[in-house]
Design an enzyme around this catalytic site. Structure first.
Site: not given
Lengths: 78, 544
Positions: B394-396, B544
């Site tokens: 999800w962060h990247g 993000f």
């Protein structure tokens, strides 16, 4: 139900009451909460849904949910 | 628009002034326009994606909760999507001249963006399909209708997220895998820019339809209220990710103002700017000097730069959350707490109750719980690992984030197994030295996890880990030193977080004498002014 709580949290003197929340019991985090629900499923022969589990805020609500589950089951199975 | 920019400094008073003069409904309309302006400041084309999410989830929510939409509701939602496509994607606004040597005019040859034309056709097609099938879906039995509504919402949101954020990543990974197997693969890549904050608002809007499906809240009938819930500017691009049952009622009901709320709001803005401008921007160059170094890097440099990166990412992200909450408080709307002194955690479980709380609770309720309870075998640890891997991703769109998520997943599993064998003691009975030792031990483990988070490649992870393990480079430190604003700010922040941790109260700073509080505010302002000399960097979590 009390026995499941006492065994899982290893607190033989734990007393349940309707207003008891996860804040009041050491180690009652979300993982332990899921373990608790699974233990109750096995012990009581019922099945929970994820949306029922996330909605609970205290022991009183858990008791009501279990009562609801038993009421919905056909006679003889409970 | 950045919170720490001159534009926002002008934008906020205008919004607050207009807000004070309007009644509830007018306030909501104005906030919606302001939110679209705020987001469109980066790139107005991405507003179309927000409009798409808004319309789809509004429609699905009503389909799930009420079975059908009224003619007026369908007209409003359909018009919103079509007009958004026309205004934000089809019309190329740079073709419109508002001044300059050639005066006011329009360059007709470039006014219509060709790709935007297709987007408009797509939007009109979607509207036509939705209206065409509306009658059919509303006649289905309740169970099937609700499932169609839920699946449509999830599929559309995840498709938008997948295309704009993960498509090139997965294609690139597939290419690498095929090349590893000896194939010369050249797969299609999309030439797209990542829309700011897309992961935040898609998660926020998706949990609305899930909650309506779960019966946790009724669907929202008023379109503009829902559109504001999706686009509410203080938390649109970097959270906190708000739950619909919390934020929607606050938007739907008139707000009441209290002096204490405004004071708290101003303090949060000040604290957030202090964290971002004085500290995060003040240490950014030090971290960069090591993590983007082309030469050989020693163990001490890696250790120091990773430590400063922990400080940077915490101050950057929690600073944004503080400003978002502060700005929202000025509008009379409370947002959830996103951080609670996270580096004072003694275990991974505690860390995730203190770090990015709005994401960790989202993942718990909407991913982890369904994974456990949809699985007949109830495999908790498997569900936990999947949740943390997805949380990392999800962060990247990068494998190092997946690795970071996996590392934390593993920590959580190990901790849970340990706690099964040795249950947690009563917190009041734990001796102080054990608390300090626990915090220090978990920080050391967590500190390494941020090396995984920051690293640019697997090769860098390997090199830096080797440097740490072997102590290469001895005591030589080549890292650029942090700015003075950060060196002054870090001890103060440590003190404030310690106060919050020890008292368990984020408002504990108010208990100190008035003179000390005055000195604190003055010091924060002083260090922020000092920090304005630091090279400003974009908020890390925007990507993000």
């Amino acid at each position: 139900m009390t026995d499941v709580f006492r065994t899982l949290f290893r607190q033989p003197a734990l007393e349940l009451h309707d207003d008891l929340t996860s804040e009041d019991v050491a180690g009652w985090d979300s993982l332990k909460h899921v373990s608790l629900m699974i233990h109750l499923e096995q012990e009581l022969g019922i099945k929970f849904h994820s949306h029922e589990v996330v909605r609970l805020t205290n022991v009183g609500e858990l008791r009501s949910l279990i009562r609801e589950k038993f009421a919905r089951q056909p006679a003889g199975q409970a | 628009m950045l919170f720490n920019s001159l534009h926002f400094l002008l934008f906020l008073p205008v919004v607050l002034g207009a807000y004070a003069m309007l009644r509830h409904r007018g306030q909501n309309r104005m906030l919606l326009i302001a939110s679209y302006v705020f987001y469109g400041w980066w790139d107005e084309r991405f507003l179309f994606l927000i409009a798409l999410s808004t319309v789809v989830d509004y429609w699905c929510g009503l389909t799930i909760g009420r079975g059908r939409l009224t003619g007026r509701q369908r007209l409003v939602a359909s018009s919103w999507l079509a007009l958004s496509a026309l205004c934000f994607v089809t019309i190329n606004w740079s073709a419109v001249r508002l001044g300059g040597p050639e005066g006011i005019g329009v360059d007709w040859s470039t006014l219509i963006d060709p790709l935007g034309g297709w987007a408009l056709c797509g939007a009109l097609g979607l509207v036509a399909i939705a209206n065409l099938f509306h009658g059919l879906v509303s006649r289905l039995d309740e169970d099937r209708r609700r499932k169609i509504g839920l699946c449509t919402s999830i599929v559309v949101n995840l498709t938008v997220l997948g295309v704009f954020k993960y498509f090139n990543f997965f294609v690139g990974s597939a290419e690498d895998a095929l090349q590893g197997l000896g194939f010369d693969a050249q797969l299609l890549r999309l030439d797209i820019v990542l829309p700011v904050g897309i992961s935040f608002y898609t998660f926020q809007t998706m949990c609305y339809t899930i909650d309506v499906y779960r019966g946790k809240l009724p669907p929202t009938a008023r379109f503009l209220d829902f559109a504001l819930y999706v686009a509410y500017f203080p938390q649109l691009v970097a959270g906190p990710i708000e739950r619909p049952n919390e934020l929607l009622p606050r938007l739907q009901n008139p707000r009441h103002f209290e002096l204490a709320q405004i004071q708290r709001g101003l303090y949060l803005i000040l604290l957030g700017l202090f964290k971002k401008v004085a500290i995060a921007d003040g240490v950014a160059a030090s971290v960069y000097s090591i993590y983007n170094s082309t030469g050989t890097v020693g163990g001490l440099d890696v250790a120091a730069a990773t430590l400063l990166f922990c400080v940077q990412v915490y101050c950057d992200f929690s600073g944004y959350s503080d400003i978002a909450r502060g700005v929202s408080k000025l509008l009379g709307i409370d947002l959830v707490t996103n951080f609670r002194a996270p580096f004072f955690s003694r275990s991974p479980a505690e860390f995730w109750q203190r770090w990015h709380i709005s994401l960790s609770t989202w993942l718990r309720d909407y991913l982890f719980m369904p994974l456990v309870f949809l699985d007949p075998r109830r495999r908790i640890y498997l569900a936990l690992m999947i949740t943390m891997l997805v949380g990392g991703l999800w962060h990247g769109a990068s494998w190092n984030f997946v690795l970071w998520g996996g590392f934390h997943g593993l920590l959580l599993v190990v901790h849970a197994v340990y706690r099964d064998r040795w249950p947690a003691p009563d917190p009041r009975a734990v001796r102080r030295w054990r608390v300090v030792a626990g915090i220090a031990l978990f920080f050391a483990i967590n500190w390494y996890s941020f090396l995984l988070f920051r690293a640019g490649s697997f090769a860098q992870i390997f090199d830096f880990t080797t440097a740490l393990a072997t102590g290469a480079g001895g005591m030589h430190l080549s890292m650029k030193l942090p700015a003075l604003s950060a060196m002054l700010g870090i001890p103060l922040l440590l003190g404030l977080d310690l106060l919050e941790y020890a008292t368990g109260d984020a408002l504990a700073y108010r208990r100190v004498p008035a003179w000390a509080r005055g000195a604190l505010y003055a010091f924060l302002i002083f260090v922020i002014i000092m920090g304005t000399g630091n090279e400003p960097t974009e908020f890390i979590y925007f990507q993000f």
